[in-house]
Design a protein around this motif. Structure first.
Motif, short mmCIF file in Angstrom:
data_model
loop_
_atom_site.label_atom_id
_atom_site.label_comp_id
_atom_site.label_asym_id
_atom_site.label_seq_id
_atom_site.Cartn_x
_atom_site.Cartn_y
_atom_site.Cartn_z
N LEU A 72 40.95 43.37 34.44
CA LEU A 72 41.57 43.39 33.12
C LEU A 72 41.51 42.02 32.46
CD1 LEU A 72 44.71 45.66 33.74
CD2 LEU A 72 42.74 46.19 32.29
N LEU A 73 41.70 40.97 33.25
CA LEU A 73 41.58 39.62 32.71
C LEU A 73 40.15 39.33 32.27
CD1 LEU A 73 43.78 37.53 35.22
CD2 LEU A 73 44.36 38.22 32.88
N ILE A 74 39.19 39.76 33.08
CA ILE A 74 37.78 39.53 32.73
C ILE A 74 37.43 40.28 31.44
CG2 ILE A 74 35.40 39.90 33.48
CD1 ILE A 74 36.37 39.53 36.35
N ALA A 75 37.95 41.50 31.32
CA ALA A 75 37.66 42.31 30.13
C ALA A 75 38.52 41.93 28.93
CB ALA A 75 37.86 43.80 30.46
N LYS A 76 39.45 40.97 29.14
CA LYS A 76 40.35 40.52 28.08
C LYS A 76 41.19 41.68 27.53
CE LYS A 76 37.35 36.69 26.70
NZ LYS A 76 36.60 36.04 25.59
N GLU A 77 41.65 42.51 28.48
CA GLU A 77 42.54 43.61 28.15
C GLU A 77 43.96 43.24 28.58
OE1 GLU A 77 41.91 46.34 26.59
OE2 GLU A 77 39.71 46.44 26.56
N PRO A 78 44.98 43.83 27.97
CA PRO A 78 46.36 43.54 28.38
C PRO A 78 46.60 43.92 29.84
CG PRO A 78 46.30 44.71 26.27
CD PRO A 78 44.91 44.76 26.81
N THR A 79 47.12 42.98 30.61
CA THR A 79 47.37 43.24 32.03
C THR A 79 48.58 44.16 32.25
OG1 THR A 79 48.68 41.21 32.15
CG2 THR A 79 46.35 41.06 32.73
N THR A 80 49.36 44.38 31.21
CA THR A 80 50.51 45.28 31.32
C THR A 80 50.15 46.72 30.94
OG1 THR A 80 51.17 44.70 29.06
CG2 THR A 80 52.14 43.42 30.86
N MET A 81 48.87 46.97 30.78
CA MET A 81 48.41 48.29 30.37
C MET A 81 48.74 49.32 31.45
SD MET A 81 44.50 49.43 29.43
CE MET A 81 44.41 48.13 28.19
N LEU A 101 35.37 46.78 43.56
CA LEU A 101 35.90 45.60 44.26
C LEU A 101 36.94 46.01 45.30
CD1 LEU A 101 36.32 43.07 41.30
CD2 LEU A 101 34.50 43.14 43.01
N SER A 102 37.76 46.98 44.99
CA SER A 102 38.76 47.46 45.95
C SER A 102 38.09 48.12 47.15
CB SER A 102 39.71 48.46 45.27
OG SER A 102 40.40 47.86 44.20
N GLU A 103 37.03 48.86 46.90
CA GLU A 103 36.31 49.51 48.00
C GLU A 103 35.69 48.47 48.93
OE1 GLU A 103 35.74 53.31 48.50
OE2 GLU A 103 37.69 52.59 47.82
N ARG A 120 43.13 48.71 44.05
CA ARG A 120 44.22 47.78 44.32
C ARG A 120 44.67 47.10 43.03
NH1 ARG A 120 44.27 46.05 49.82
NH2 ARG A 120 42.74 47.18 51.07
N GLU A 121 45.94 46.74 43.02
CA GLU A 121 46.50 46.12 41.81
C GLU A 121 45.86 44.76 41.53
OE1 GLU A 121 50.69 45.90 42.03
OE2 GLU A 121 51.01 48.07 42.13
N ASN A 122 45.58 43.97 42.57
CA ASN A 122 45.00 42.65 42.36
C ASN A 122 43.62 42.75 41.71
OD1 ASN A 122 47.23 41.44 43.53
ND2 ASN A 122 46.30 41.34 45.57
N GLU A 123 42.79 43.67 42.22
CA GLU A 123 41.45 43.82 41.65
C GLU A 123 41.53 44.35 40.22
OE1 GLU A 123 42.19 44.32 44.70
OE2 GLU A 123 40.68 43.25 45.87
N LEU A 124 42.42 45.30 39.98
CA LEU A 124 42.56 45.84 38.62
C LEU A 124 43.06 44.75 37.67
CD1 LEU A 124 42.44 48.25 36.74
CD2 LEU A 124 44.75 48.86 37.44
N HIS A 125 44.00 43.95 38.13
CA HIS A 125 44.51 42.85 37.29
C HIS A 125 43.39 41.87 36.96
CE1 HIS A 125 47.47 39.98 35.76
NE2 HIS A 125 46.82 39.05 36.44
N GLN A 126 42.57 41.54 37.95
CA GLN A 126 41.49 40.58 37.72
C GLN A 126 40.46 41.11 36.74
OE1 GLN A 126 41.26 37.34 38.92
NE2 GLN A 126 39.57 37.28 37.47
#
Length: 248
Positions: free
Chosen positions: A152-161, A177-179, A144-150
């Protein structure tokens, strides 16, 4: 760690058929050296033995196993059963369904990664990279996009990746997390009809003045009968397989 574990799993999938086909499986090789003998461990065997200890955990976080086993556990709880079916039976059912659902992924890895590697048309690094592609596509389709976005924030990666550029060590926790979220949603939908049966039985018993009789004792046979008459196990298996309809 995630990347290392996933690569070990893919490496095992590539090397296991080749090692199993060998006539002899020697752990130590002996060669003559100055002043005695020199013993060395084959690298492939060492990697295989290391990967075997990580395979159960990696199967849970890289495949459909987590969603299936959680839904089955919630279904058992909704039916009001404590130890039936036993945990081993649920795990076995989840494993068989996982192998069936993940079959296109395994076939892709076998035909496009293992066979070229076995024919020496690819290096090991190229085969691992090719084997990662179908697994990545499967996880991306279920994330899911929400879990992936979260994550990415935790990993300090660009959320627009772009999805194709998401590192595997970031994709795996987002997929898990999505599962979990999807499994709880399916479990909630399964719980509703059985909850209604419990409420109806409890209301009838209360209206009859049977306060001391547990509603669960009366509702359990009705829930089992309705579940069996509705061919519940086939419906649950079909529904779980249908939730992975976006598989590559």
């Amino acid at each position: 760690m995630w990347r290392f574990g996933s690569y070990l799993l893919l490496l095992t999938l590539l090397l296991l058929p080749q090692l199993a086909a060998a006539n002899e499986l020697t752990l130590l090789s002996v060669r003559d050296a100055d002043g005695g003998q020199d013993y060395s461990v084959k690298l492939q065997i060492l990697l295989l033995m290391t990967a075997l200890s990580l395979i159960p955990g990696m199967l849970m976080v890289l495949t459909s196993f987590t969603r299936i086993v959680i839904v089955l556990a919630i279904l058992r709880q909704a039916l009001g059963l404590q130890q039936s079916p036993p945990n081993r039976v649920l795990i076995g059912i989840a494993m068989m369904l996982t192998l069936l659902i993940m079959r296109p992924v395994w076939q892709d890895i076998y035909h496009n990664a293992f066979k070229p590697f076995q024919a020496e048309q690819m290096t090991l690094e190229q085969a691992l990279g090719r084997a990662e592609q179908p697994l990545r596509q499967f996880m991306l389709a279920q994330t899911r996009e929400n879990e992936l976005h979260q994550v990415l924030l935790i990993a300090k990666e660009p959320t627009t990746m772009a999805a194709a550029d998401v590192p595997i060590e970031v994709l795996i926790p987002a997929f898990v997390l999505s599962e979990l979220t999807t499994a709880f949603q399916i479990g909630f939908m399964l719980f509703i009809p059985f909850l209604i049966i419990d409420l109806v039985v409890a209301s009838v018993l209360m209206s009859m003045g049977m306060m001391m009789l547990s509603p669960l004792i009366i509702s359990l046979p009705f829930k089992l009968m309705i579940f069996v008459l509705a061919d519940g196990w086939s419906m649950v298996a079909g529904t779980l397989a249908g939730t992975f309809g976006a598989m590559p």
